[in-house]
Design an enzyme around this catalytic site. Sequence first.
Site, PDB file in Angstrom:
ATOM      1  N   GLU A   1       7.591   0.095  13.586  1.00 49.49           N
ATOM      2  CA  GLU A   1       8.915   0.708  13.437  1.00 49.49           C
ATOM      3  C   GLU A   1      10.034  -0.103  14.083  1.00 49.49           C
ATOM      4  O   GLU A   1      11.118  -0.240  13.474  1.00 49.49           O
ATOM      5  CB  GLU A   1       8.898   2.142  13.971  1.00 49.49           C
ATOM      6  CG  GLU A   1       8.054   3.111  13.178  1.00 49.49           C
ATOM      7  CD  GLU A   1       6.584   3.095  13.564  1.00 49.49           C
ATOM      8  OE1 GLU A   1       5.794   3.851  12.946  1.00 49.49           O
ATOM      9  OE2 GLU A   1       6.212   2.325  14.482  1.00 49.49           O
TER      10      GLU A   1
ATOM     11  N   ARG B   1      10.212   5.166  18.405  1.00 50.31           N
ATOM     12  CA  ARG B   1       9.719   3.868  18.830  1.00 50.31           C
ATOM     13  C   ARG B   1      10.771   2.772  18.670  1.00 50.31           C
ATOM     14  O   ARG B   1      10.653   1.707  19.265  1.00 50.31           O
ATOM     15  CB  ARG B   1       8.481   3.488  18.012  1.00 50.31           C
ATOM     16  CG  ARG B   1       7.299   4.409  18.237  1.00 50.31           C
ATOM     17  CD  ARG B   1       6.150   4.062  17.322  1.00 50.31           C
ATOM     18  NE  ARG B   1       4.913   4.652  17.841  1.00 50.31           N
ATOM     19  CZ  ARG B   1       3.723   4.095  17.728  1.00 50.31           C
ATOM     20  NH1 ARG B   1       3.587   2.942  17.130  1.00 50.31           N
ATOM     21  NH2 ARG B   1       2.661   4.686  18.222  1.00 50.31           N
TER      22      ARG B   1
ATOM     23  N   LYS C   1     -13.929   5.096   3.656  1.00 50.57           N
ATOM     24  CA  LYS C   1     -13.130   6.300   3.853  1.00 50.57           C
ATOM     25  C   LYS C   1     -13.581   7.350   2.840  1.00 50.57           C
ATOM     26  O   LYS C   1     -13.707   7.066   1.652  1.00 50.57           O
ATOM     27  CB  LYS C   1     -11.645   5.973   3.655  1.00 50.57           C
ATOM     28  CG  LYS C   1     -10.709   6.806   4.497  1.00 50.57           C
ATOM     29  CD  LYS C   1      -9.301   6.242   4.469  1.00 50.57           C
ATOM     30  CE  LYS C   1      -8.405   7.047   5.396  1.00 50.57           C
ATOM     31  NZ  LYS C   1      -7.037   6.515   5.437  1.00 50.57           N
TER      32      LYS C   1
END
Length: 624
Positions: free
Chosen positions: A363, A391, A285
Amino acid sequence: MNDRKYTLLDKIKSPADLKRLPRCKTEALCKEIREFLIENVSKTGGHLASNLGVVELSVALHKVFDSPNDHIIFDVGHQSYVHKLLTGRKEGFSELRMPGGLSGFPKREESEHDAFGAGHSSTSVSAALGFALADKLEGKNDHTVAVIGDGAFTGGMVHEALNNCNKNLNLTIILNENEMSISKNTGRFAKNLAKIRTSGGYFKAKATTRSIVQGIPIIGEDIFEGIKHTKKAVKDVLYGSNYFEDMGIFYLGPIDGNDYNAVESVLREARGLGQCTVVHIKTTKGKGYFPAETKPALYHGIQPLGTQKPKTTYSKEFGQALSIMASSNKKICAITAAMSEGTGLEMFRYQHPNRFFDVGIAEPHAVTFAAGLAANGMRPFVAIYSTFLQRSYDNIIHDVALQSLPVTLCIDRAGLNQSDGATHHGIFDVAFLSQIPNVEIYTPACFKALYYALEAAEASDKCCAIRYPSGTENESIVKEFYSGKDADAYDSIRCSGVNSKCDAIIITHGRICAEAIKARDALRARGISVGIILAEKIKPYDVLAKRVAELLPKKKIKVITLEEEIRAGGFGMLLLDKLSSYEVMKNKETVILATDDNFCIPKKGETCFEASGISAENIVDLFE
């Protein structure tokens, strides 16, 4: 767009142009792409580190596959900037993440190369499976590619999709591991295997062997299957069983995702297999930009150049307050769904590690897990962005509210989100939470009100939802409602200029109260008197309605409800419904200002408030 000349990148207007680029110039192109991203994303803001990490992967994808005939689907989509550059959208980067400009995520309306829109996590494999099966049903030989990070891989939907994958599909799932390792196989055998697998000679020999063995009349296929099973048995002993291969999905990797030749080679192998395949790559990254490589979290999402970062935010204040509360109340737990930094819980993580839980991108699990903690005597606080809380709707109803459990939902990023756009607008939570019994909703409009709400939730025996926006508190709201003698006393509503002489009353909550203040000032200049009622606890609505009814003038006036959420089933509709039974409302003209049956996608030059018709100007227009 700028004076800098990108010799190779400037010539790439479509994937066809990229395919004509000689392989010897690929490394130089990748270097130019990184320079372009660093230069431009620093100006506009956006997701930098994640895109720097997938440069080689994105170039190889468009070299090997044939977009838009082949379908490239990104998970979350914040790592799709390079894909956008290679599909003719370079000039749009000057208006990245701006109203009417280039979206920060894949968007079907934006380009035929954006096969599937995304802004939330863990959707790519399910969508890709749908694309691949649709092609198979229609007799097409097109390929589908899903690009998913190891963080998104923690989402349960991914595993539901893998469980339903048909082996005989032209489907390639690229698992990009760049931060949170999911592979325990880091020994010498694994490294040697990866090195062998990344060589073109290995793939060529493997394909040739497969072709020869399978071509033996009558028994070829059986021999090939026997060899494959024997190989897997040996490998399982030496290397350990592979999750994907155990599910019947072919696996290639791990591959160095920043080695272009290795990535292109493995993608060509995967494309040629003609079956569902996982390609496991490892990328760095922030690759190519030292600050982002060393501190990728800081460069995940960056602010536009020249933007002053607020000294503190709602998220930070929430995290600090909860950490202090947890020091005196040992039952308080904090739960996040892979957003510890984003929701301000890093201090809590450090100070109370045994009561901090990061459940990954899950979630629904976060909410039901909290319900279990609450049912057994703990006081869980679940910090989730409003747009992701959607969600867990069923879990809130079935596992929390129905059992009347004291779970506190700390709803970050509530309201409209100018930069991330429609996928990240927190405009639905008030409406869907308002429909659920045994749920109280707090809407603090400044930091002090946030502290009061947290204390009230700690003392409550019900499910409490505390919603607050991104960024910092608005000074005009603080000055208007928190500078008087009652500033330090908690109340569920606050009033400014509400009296019997008012020509109109605006009832609102949250940061959009600042628009009400602007409109009040503009109307005052015209001789129109407007009072403002700021609600800091909106549900139960019958309690709020009783308080409001007591404050309203008896004469004929406008009563305006103002919110930055969806109109249908929301704050304005429910409050006015409760108010309608009061005698004082019989001579009132009522108006609801809210986002009305749309996702709020502003045009160039518009704010989200203007696009939704809920700005100060829209309020003033009601008196024309």
